[in-house]
Design a protein around this motif. Structure first.
Motif, PDB file in Angstrom:
ATOM      1  N   ASP A   1       6.403   9.606  -5.338  1.00 42.04           N
ATOM      2  CA  ASP A   1       5.081   9.582  -4.999  1.00 42.04           C
ATOM      3  C   ASP A   1       4.441  10.860  -3.781  1.00 42.04           C
ATOM      4  O   ASP A   1       3.392  11.175  -4.033  1.00 42.04           O
ATOM      5  CB  ASP A   1       4.950   8.217  -3.983  1.00 42.04           C
ATOM      6  CG  ASP A   1       5.037   7.099  -4.692  1.00 42.04           C
ATOM      7  OD1 ASP A   1       4.869   7.064  -6.055  1.00 42.04           O
ATOM      8  OD2 ASP A   1       5.257   6.179  -4.234  1.00 42.04           O
TER       9      ASP A   1
ATOM     10  N   MET B   1       5.621  13.637  -3.900  1.00 40.88           N
ATOM     11  CA  MET B   1       5.182  14.921  -4.801  1.00 40.88           C
ATOM     12  C   MET B   1       3.832  14.945  -5.614  1.00 40.88           C
ATOM     13  O   MET B   1       2.970  15.780  -5.620  1.00 40.88           O
ATOM     14  CB  MET B   1       6.215  14.960  -6.028  1.00 40.88           C
ATOM     15  CG  MET B   1       6.329  16.346  -6.729  1.00 40.88           C
ATOM     16  SD  MET B   1       7.677  16.550  -7.855  1.00 40.88           S
ATOM     17  CE  MET B   1       8.968  17.225  -6.814  1.00 40.88           C
ATOM     18  N   GLU B   2       3.468  13.740  -6.105  1.00 40.94           N
ATOM     19  CA  GLU B   2       2.166  13.412  -6.311  1.00 40.94           C
ATOM     20  C   GLU B   2       1.045  13.570  -5.451  1.00 40.94           C
ATOM     21  O   GLU B   2       0.014  14.405  -5.770  1.00 40.94           O
ATOM     22  CB  GLU B   2       2.015  12.019  -7.297  1.00 40.94           C
ATOM     23  CG  GLU B   2       1.309  11.893  -8.432  1.00 40.94           C
ATOM     24  CD  GLU B   2       1.716  10.911  -9.085  1.00 40.94           C
ATOM     25  OE1 GLU B   2       0.961   9.803  -8.980  1.00 40.94           O
ATOM     26  OE2 GLU B   2       2.746  10.350  -9.732  1.00 40.94           O
TER      27      GLU B   2
ATOM     28  N   GLY C   1      -0.032  16.871  -4.746  1.00 42.70           N
ATOM     29  CA  GLY C   1      -0.915  17.592  -5.549  1.00 42.70           C
ATOM     30  C   GLY C   1       0.120  18.272  -6.610  1.00 42.70           C
ATOM     31  O   GLY C   1      -0.311  19.331  -7.581  1.00 42.70           O
ATOM     32  N   VAL C   2       1.282  17.746  -6.787  1.00 41.34           N
ATOM     33  CA  VAL C   2       2.162  18.486  -7.803  1.00 41.34           C
ATOM     34  C   VAL C   2       2.636  17.225  -8.741  1.00 41.34           C
ATOM     35  O   VAL C   2       2.898  16.350  -8.487  1.00 41.34           O
ATOM     36  CB  VAL C   2       3.520  19.225  -7.169  1.00 41.34           C
ATOM     37  CG1 VAL C   2       4.587  19.451  -8.345  1.00 41.34           C
ATOM     38  CG2 VAL C   2       3.212  20.247  -6.376  1.00 41.34           C
ATOM     39  N   SER C   3       2.535  17.735 -10.212  1.00 44.48           N
ATOM     40  CA  SER C   3       2.758  16.741 -11.061  1.00 44.48           C
ATOM     41  C   SER C   3       4.508  16.421 -11.410  1.00 44.48           C
ATOM     42  O   SER C   3       4.926  17.399 -11.751  1.00 44.48           O
ATOM     43  CB  SER C   3       2.253  17.026 -12.483  1.00 44.48           C
ATOM     44  OG  SER C   3       2.883  16.277 -13.637  1.00 44.48           O
ATOM     45  N   PRO C   4       4.703  15.467 -11.022  1.00 45.21           N
ATOM     46  CA  PRO C   4       6.150  15.263 -11.346  1.00 45.21           C
ATOM     47  C   PRO C   4       6.600  15.278 -12.695  1.00 45.21           C
ATOM     48  O   PRO C   4       7.787  15.728 -12.835  1.00 45.21           O
ATOM     49  CB  PRO C   4       6.491  13.590 -10.755  1.00 45.21           C
ATOM     50  CG  PRO C   4       5.151  13.103 -10.343  1.00 45.21           C
ATOM     51  CD  PRO C   4       4.221  14.154 -10.441  1.00 45.21           C
TER      52      PRO C   4
ATOM     53  N   ARG D   1       7.138  18.811 -13.261  1.00 50.74           N
ATOM     54  CA  ARG D   1       7.914  19.742 -12.550  1.00 50.74           C
ATOM     55  C   ARG D   1       9.395  19.275 -12.770  1.00 50.74           C
ATOM     56  O   ARG D   1      10.217  19.883 -12.550  1.00 50.74           O
ATOM     57  CB  ARG D   1       7.572  19.271 -11.089  1.00 50.74           C
ATOM     58  CG  ARG D   1       8.701  19.535  -9.815  1.00 50.74           C
ATOM     59  CD  ARG D   1       8.575  21.031  -9.624  1.00 50.74           C
ATOM     60  NE  ARG D   1       7.512  21.721  -9.498  1.00 50.74           N
ATOM     61  CZ  ARG D   1       7.506  22.693  -8.620  1.00 50.74           C
ATOM     62  NH1 ARG D   1       8.411  23.274  -7.893  1.00 50.74           N
ATOM     63  NH2 ARG D   1       6.286  23.283  -8.556  1.00 50.74           N
TER      64      ARG D   1
END
Ligand code: ADP
Ligand code: MG
Lengths: 377, 263
Positions: B128, B130-131, B134-137, B140
């Motif tokens: 959560d 990470m999302e 603004g980084v797509s898990p 990533r």
């Protein structure tokens, strides 16, 4: 100035379990708001719905005109960049040390040099009292430290909206006091809209501009802090005083038999766990540390609240008027005790109440309040 | 309260899960091409999956080759076609045994570790967070793992083929008294290069399935740390089911499409 958050009719359930229904509220831009609620009422779920991690069944959540519930993936990612979120357990990345955790958003979203990143990260770590711990892994530190590191990470991109999920749980009272001060200082410095979810009464009494409460799958109330702090609502009274006597039980729904039994015990002299004095009532709000700029939100809020003063319950009106300086009372054209004669008199804002600060919103927007019915309670 | 909830259709839950699994697979496929590619994570995951699978795979491959050689050897002698023992056992090992052994080990050892890792990150709200940052898990975390599972599956498949064929040769020639010449000659008479390609293609697809299923169960654990344990368990079982089904489909298609040599 922080972004405004307008929530309308938000409803969430997991399968058949309804969490809350028809939550409508507006977080005024740049102000600090607190949402109270007993454990398990869905406060964390509420925060996650606000940032699009959970999908509500109905309703909308507008941030800068973008509806988080229905917008595209692309818009969602863009809008989330406005947010700094502190999760309940910090949500640090377990494989990175504290420094890398806090540096993560900077490395992802900015082109800053490593030296500059280091400066910013160390500054935020010091702000949250974590200097010297930057090489530690999240698994090696206490829950309170994890939480503070999570806050440092949330602040690193200078967000416009800060959401904190129980920043105080796992912290001792002294650290909680420091944290409260930190949040207010932050608000003074970057004028961000802040929403704190908590069940810490002291924090709720002294930090926010606006106060709300979730209970029994509903938003009991949300509005200027004075309204909730002077409320006669049994739930609010019980919660603020931490008593067993009242509608809140150990489990979510308290039945009439339990309530009657507790009433009888209390009548027989068995303490119900509440403090001697009533903790309700308006106490002074925390101010920014001397030397920091004044909080812009205080003035904006004063104008906003004075404009809707006549809609508020008498106890709240009295408290608000009493908290004004005589000069302000003159400016807004109100007198202490003025409401006492039946129908409260309408507070007329002075002709140009908004000079002296810059707000980008029209009066009608700032004065917009959620559909609540506390006037009739 | 007022809204009457319709009785859920039986099987609707399973359908929904399947749909979401496919959606994740598609997401992963799309995100493979998103830059920046997570090279470090990919290398680390390759190393990790290889390190937990190489030894068990080799140990399983030897007896597997032997079983196939023994079983086929006896059968083929009964049929009176001793000279084709080599070809039969090699085809069986390369086309069927190797991809399946590989996939079972990648799913059982690699996939379960991926699932447990992603699952514990999910319940610690790392995904959560990470999302929200603004980084797509998926890009990533999931893509490097799925790619690593695929690469390791292909490499392991080669390993199993070699070890299995050697095991078969050993049993056929040394223990069953076959002649080395006949073994090799029949091999080149019946086997063809596409047999190797289909084998590697199968391994690649099985690696993808193992990775995606592990990630899917890891991203959706039900309720707390106990849920992660259950998720790991389920991910292995679901992967096995899918693998055997997909293997069946691939084999059927291959036998239809590619003409057998010498026929
Ligand atoms: N992902 C989920 N799936 C199903 N139920 C959930 C999920 N998340 C939370 N809940 C349920 O929602 C309710 C509220 O949880 P939560 O928001 O964590 O409460 P709070 O933060 O107010 O203590 C709980 O009863 C919990 O079981
Ligand atoms: Mg919570």
């Amino acid at each position: 100035m922080g972004a405004e958050v307008v929530i309308e009719g938000l409803t969430k359930s997991f399968g058949r379990q309804a969490i809350w229904r028809d939550v409508s509220l507006t977080l005024p831009p740049g102000e600090v708001s607190v949402m109270l609620g007993p454990s398990g009422t869905g406060k964390s779920v509420f925060l996650k719905s606000m940032i699009g991690l959970l999908k509500p069944d109905r309703g909308s959540c507008l941030i800068n005109g973008v509806d988080i519930v229905t917008c595209s993936e692309q818009q969602l990612y863009e809008t989330r960049k406005l947010f700094g979120v502190l999760f309940q357990d910090g949500a640090l990345f377990g494989s990175m040390n504290l420094f890398d955790n806090v540096a993560f958003p900077l490395r992802e979203h900015t082109r800053k040099s490593e030296a500059e990143i280091k400066r910013i990260v160390l500054e935020k770590l010091e702000m949250t009292g974590l200097q010297g711990a930057e090489k530690k892994l999240p698994g090696e530190i206490s829950g309170g430290m994890r939480k503070r590191a999570g806050l440092a990470r949330a602040l690193v991109l200078d967000p416009q909206i800060i959401l904190c999920d129980e920043p105080d749980s796992g912290l001792d009272p002294v650290r909680t006091a420091y944290l409260s001060q930190l949040l207010i200082d932050l608000n003074a410095q970057i004028d961000a809209t802040i929403l704190i979810v908590t069940h810490n009464i002291n924090l709720a009494r002294t930090v926010p501009d606006n106060l709300g409460m979730l209970f029994r799958k509903e938003l009991v109330m949300f509005g200027p802090r004075e309204v909730l702090l002077t409320s006669d609502e049994p739930v609010v009274e019980q919660f603020l005083n931490g008593r067993r006597l009242g509608p809140i039980g150990m489990s979510e729904e308290k039945d009439a038999a339990t309530m009657a039994a507790e009433q009888a015990h209390a009548a027989a002299g068995h303490s119900d766990g509440s403090p001697e004095e009533d903790l309700r009532g308006i106490v002074p709000q925390i101010e920014p540390t001397p030397g920091l700029p004044e909080r812009q939100a205080v003035r904006r809020r004063k104008d906003r609240v004075m404009r809707i003063l006549h809609e508020l319950p008498p106890a709240a009106q009295e408290g608000i008027i009493a908290s004004l300086t005589p000069e302000e009372q003159r400016r807004y054209g109100v007198r202490a005790g003025a409401h006492a004669a039946g129908r409260p008199r309408v507070a007329v804002p002075s002709p140009t109440p908004r000079t002296g600060f810059s707000g980008s919103l029209a009066d009608t927007d700032v004065a917009n309040l959620p559909r609540t019915d506390w006037g009739s309670r | 309260m007022t809204a009457r909830t319709a009785r859920p259709m039986p099987g609707a839950g399973a359908l929904r899960e399947t749909g979401r699994l496919f959606a994740l697979g598609l997401d992963v496929a799309v995100n493979i091409f998103k830059r920046p590619f997570q090279f470090r994570e990919f290398i680390q995951q390759c190393w990790f999956i290889a390190s937990v699978t190489i030894l068990p795979t080799a140990l399983v491959a030897i007896p597997f080759g032997a079983i196939v050689a023994l079983q086929l050897g006896t059968l083929i002698v009964q049929l009176g076609a001793q000279s084709f023992t080599g070809a039969a056992s090699v085809l069986a090992i390369i086309q069927q045994a190797a991809p399946l052994v590989t996939a079972l080990l990648v799913a059982g050892a690699g996939g379960s570790a991926i699932c447990a890792d992603i699952g514990s990150r999910t319940i610690r709200e790392e995904i959560d967070a990470m999302e929200v940052l603004g980084v797509s898990p998926i890009q990533r975390l999931i893509v490097p793992r799925v790619l690593a599972a695929m690469l390791v599956a292909v490499l392991l498949n080669g390993l199993v083929s070699v070890v299995g064929v050697m095991g078969g040769y050993f049993f056929n020639v040394v223990l069953q008294g076959g002649t080395p010449g006949a073994y090799l000659a029949s091999f080149s008479a019946l086997a063809q290069l596409p047999d190797l390609w289909i084998s590697e293609l199968k391994a690649l697809i099985f690696g993808f399935i193992a990775g995606v299923v592990a990630a899917y169960r890891g991203l959706n654990p039900k309720g707390g740390p106990k849920g992660v344990g259950d998720a790991v368990n389920q991910s292995v079982v679901i992967t096995f089911l899918l693998l055997f089904f997909v293997n069946f489909v691939l084999t059927a298609v291959y036998l239809q499409v590619v003409p057998a040599k010498g026929s």
